[in-house]
Design an enzyme around this catalytic site. Structure first.
Site, PDB file in Angstrom:
ATOM      1  CD1 TRP A  80      -2.528   1.868   0.392  1.00 18.77           C
ATOM      2  CD2 TRP A  80      -1.316   2.502   2.166  1.00 18.77           C
ATOM      3  NE1 TRP A  80      -2.852   3.177   0.684  1.00 18.77           N
ATOM      4  CE2 TRP A  80      -2.134   3.588   1.767  1.00 18.77           C
ATOM      5  CE3 TRP A  80      -0.466   2.665   3.257  1.00 18.77           C
ATOM      6  CZ2 TRP A  80      -2.126   4.807   2.438  1.00 18.77           C
ATOM      7  CZ3 TRP A  80      -0.450   3.888   3.927  1.00 18.77           C
ATOM      8  CH2 TRP A  80      -1.283   4.939   3.510  1.00 18.77           C
TER       9      TRP A  80
ATOM     10  CD  GLU B 285      -4.585  -1.489   1.880  1.00 21.75           C
ATOM     11  OE1 GLU B 285      -3.431  -1.791   2.262  1.00 21.75           O
ATOM     12  OE2 GLU B 285      -5.482  -1.149   2.672  1.00 21.75           O
TER      13      GLU B 285
ATOM     14  CE  LYS C 268      -6.480   5.713   2.598  1.00 23.55           C
ATOM     15  NZ  LYS C 268      -5.681   5.756   3.782  1.00 23.55           N
TER      16      LYS C 268
ATOM     17  CG  ASP D  60      -8.695  -1.016   4.200  1.00 22.98           C
ATOM     18  OD1 ASP D  60      -9.781  -0.637   4.688  1.00 22.98           O
ATOM     19  OD2 ASP D  60      -7.614  -0.904   4.797  1.00 22.98           O
TER      20      ASP D  60
ATOM     21  CG  HIS E  69      -8.877   1.803   1.641  1.00 20.98           C
ATOM     22  ND1 HIS E  69      -7.626   1.343   1.314  1.00 20.98           N
ATOM     23  CD2 HIS E  69      -8.767   2.281   2.906  1.00 20.98           C
ATOM     24  CE1 HIS E  69      -6.805   1.515   2.328  1.00 20.98           C
ATOM     25  NE2 HIS E  69      -7.477   2.080   3.311  1.00 20.98           N
TER      26      HIS E  69
ATOM     27  CG  HIS F 214      -6.108  -4.552   4.816  1.00 19.32           C
ATOM     28  ND1 HIS F 214      -5.207  -3.527   4.637  1.00 19.32           N
ATOM     29  CD2 HIS F 214      -5.379  -5.693   4.861  1.00 19.32           C
ATOM     30  CE1 HIS F 214      -3.979  -4.039   4.554  1.00 19.32           C
ATOM     31  NE2 HIS F 214      -4.068  -5.341   4.677  1.00 19.32           N
TER      32      HIS F 214
ATOM     33  CG  ASP G  84      -9.219   4.660   5.476  1.00 21.93           C
ATOM     34  OD1 ASP G  84      -9.615   3.655   6.083  1.00 21.93           O
ATOM     35  OD2 ASP G  84      -8.043   4.805   5.082  1.00 21.93           O
TER      36      ASP G  84
ATOM     37  CG  ASP H  16      -7.826   2.733   9.449  1.00 24.62           C
ATOM     38  OD1 ASP H  16      -7.977   1.607   8.976  1.00 24.62           O
ATOM     39  OD2 ASP H  16      -7.311   3.683   8.804  1.00 24.62           O
TER      40      ASP H  16
ATOM     41  CG  ASP I  84      -5.576  -1.663   7.939  1.00 29.02           C
ATOM     42  OD1 ASP I  84      -4.993  -1.180   8.925  1.00 29.02           O
ATOM     43  OD2 ASP I  84      -5.491  -1.181   6.799  1.00 29.02           O
TER      44      ASP I  84
END
Ligand SMILES: C[C@H](O)[C@H](O)[C@@H](O)C(=O)CO
Ligand SMILES: [Mn+2]
Length: 417
Positions: free
Chosen positions: A185, A224, A226, A257, A260, A284, A292, A294, A324
């Protein structure tokens, strides 16, 4: 909760599911064997051991809850604690900045497997396999562009780093006799409007071609995508379309992910679409909040949909499950346990779905019946099955782990000043 009560509840649940043609013992067995890759970076807010600085370059961790791991020993101690509170099979997902640098200045274009042999040995002792990530952020050369940088010197630096990381991943895979999944990433992008979108993407394509040219038998690379990074809101070089195209054309694993994508997008819908064209998926599993962010993964619709899609698409053996997120505002060990348990519950619920009947209804055009069963399955006693899964593996059941984590905080984390 008392063991005899858990067993009694399980027997009732087993009978209820059996009436729908679902085998709960088999579902538990599959859950036990399905590996989940724990992301090392929740333990210390993505700081690592290279520079000891807060994450920068497209990502950021917020929160200042006391007790974060400050060195390798503490991080390992935390992961061991996490493992002790979970049933199932786990891998550890390391970033390059978590190497054992021993106080030496080993730059990213100099890193070798020597910085990871200690991890390999430790992981073996923990009965865990390793996954790996190159690290393009939190470095003086991170800037806004790494592998897509028009400056050949900067681009070469990151190409060299990523190639070296692939070799490290290959050594890990050989040591553990199981492929190490290495994620790439990069945060590359632009804060504001750029008139060179195509140019940077072409450079990234060329860098990836060079990096991935070497066949390494014990590792698998994944890329990855995004939507945007912090400070790079206008444009991301490695967008979904870029990587979907690249992975499909070059038969490379795609990293999905869940944080994302556009906030209103149903990310699980990408599973069956991508798997027609890419060999495998790395997941993820995260929780975006407006963006995003997290946040800690929860047993919510997004996570449940993702895993039910995996099972409905028969794609479990083509997906690698990883978490993640990085929440520094709560007890970090607790954050791991909540997220892993959420993923496990979602997986288990997917395994317990009366899929044969649902498929039959759909084939026969019985759409009311399909909808009715989809509604009813939501309140089937799957919690009793999850409790039994933990009891069977001598793991705290239900909320019991809260007290365990409080004890660890008082006895261990509180001493990390
Ligand atoms: C630390 C990870 O590489 C990072 O979270 C990445 O996977 C990502 O999702 C960036 O938004
Ligand atoms: Mn990610």
């Amino acid at each position: 909760m008392k063991a005899d009560l858990i067993l009694k509840n399980y027997e009732i649940a087993k009978e209820r599911y059996a009436a729908l043609g679902v085998d709960t013992d088999k579902a538990i067995e599959t859950l036990e064997k399905t590996p989940i890759s724990l992301h090392c970076w929740q333990a210390d807010d993505v700081v690592g051991f290279e520079r000891g600085e807060a994450a920068s370059g497209g990502i950021q961790s917020t929160g200042n809850y006391p007790g974060k791991a400050r060195n390798i020993d503490e991080l390992r101690q935390d992961i061991e604690k996490v493992n002790s509170l979970l049933a199932g099979t786990f891998r550890l997902n390391l970033h390059e900045i978590y190497g054992e640098f021993g106080g030496k200045q080993i730059d990213r274009n100099e890193v070798t497997v020597d910085q990871f042999t200690g991890w390999m040995q430790w992981a073996k002792e923990q009965n865990m396999k390793l996954d790996f990530n190159s690290t393009s952020f939190s470095h003086p050369l991170s800037g806004n562009l790494t592998l897509s940088n028009p400056d050949p010197a900067i681009r070469e630096f990151w190409i060299e780093h990523t190639k070296r990381c692939r070799h490290i991943a290959d050594a890990m895979g050989k040591f553990q006799n199981d492929p190490c999944i290495m994620n790439i990433w990069i945060h590359d992008g632009s804060k504001d409007i750029t008139v060179e979108k195509g140019r940077y993407r072409e450079i990234l394509k060329n860098s990836l071609d060079e990096i991935l040219a070497e066949e390494l038998p014990n590792m698998k690379s994944c890329l990855e995508a995004k939507l945007f990074g912090i400070g790079l809101e206008a444009y991301t070089v490695g967008s979904h379309d870029f990587y979907a195209g690249y992975c499909a054309k070059n038969n490379v694993m795609y990293t999905l992910d869940t944080g994302h994508y556009e906030p209103t997008e149903n990310v699980s819908d990408a599973v069956s679409a991508l798997l027609l064209f890419v060999p495998e998926l790395m997941l993820h599993v995260s929780r975006p909040m407006h963006w995003d962010s997290d946040h800690v993964t929860l047993f919510d619709d997004n996570t449940r949909n993702l895993f039910s899609e995996l099972v409905r698409t028969n794609a479990l053996d083509r997906a690698h499950i990883g978490l993640d997120y990085f929440d520094g505002s709560i007890n970090r060990i607790g954050a791991y346990i909540i997220g892993v348990r959420a993923a496990q519950k979602s997986l288990l619920q997917a395994f317990l779905e009366p899929l044969d009947t649902l498929r039959k209804y759909e084939d026969e055009g019985k759409l009311f019946q399909r909808l009715a069963l989809l509604e009813e399955e939501k309140t089937l006693p799957f919690g009793a099955v999850y409790d039994y899964f933990n009891l069977k593996n001598n793991i705290p059941v239900g909320e019991e782990y809260i007290a365990d984590i409080e004890k660890y905080e008082a006895e261990v984390l509180a001493n990390r000043k």
